[in-house]
Motif scaffolding. Structure first.
Motif: not given
Length: 146
Positions: A51-53, A79-81, A87-90
């Motif tokens: 899937y896309e996020e 933002l399309c992942i 990927h990651r986020f902070d």
């Protein structure tokens, strides 16, 4: 196809509220809102091939690193992942960040977050079992980054 926020699932500095589960959209999309506390660094880098996020900023700023490139997402930004992107986020900023996530097709659901929360709770303040986290991730279509 209407749904609404109900349960809030908390994992450390992360709070998730599903607004639309995949079953309610016949699998086409899942939508959830999530809050990330200031200073929170999670989750571990991962990808998903099924899937896309797409992330939409509501409040605050969240730093995403997608395939090694950092992008800050703030209110009104998207933002399309893509599938397969590591990927990651902070939240490296002082305030709470609130984002809306759309997963297409809608194959990621609240059970993933509940199971991750259970693994972390079982650790009782110690580092969580990384093998168990990896198992939960793979069962729900996520691949931990090496």
């Amino acid at each position: 196809m209407a749904s609404g926020a109900g349960e809030e699932i908390k994992i450390g500095g992360l709070a998730i509220r599903f607004l639309l589960e995949g079953a309610a959209s016949r699998g086409s999309v899942a939508v959830f809102e999530f809050d990330v506390a200031a200073g929170a660094k999670l989750p571990g880098a991962h990808s998903h091939d099924g899937y896309e996020e797409t992330i939409y900023g509501i409040e605050g700023v969240l730093s995403f690193t997608v395939d090694g490139k950092r992008t800050d997402v703030g209110p009104g930004e998207v933002l399309c992942i893509p599938r397969g992107a590591v990927h990651r986020f902070d939240n490296v900023y002082e305030g709470l960040a609130r984002m809306l996530a759309m997963v297409t097709p809608g194959i990621l659901g609240p059970d993933y977050f509940r199971e991750i929360a259970a693994v972390i709770k079982a650790a009782a303040g110690s580092p969580p079992d990384q093998a168990a986290i990896g198992e939960v991730m793979r069962r729900h279509g996520l691949t931990p980054a090496a």
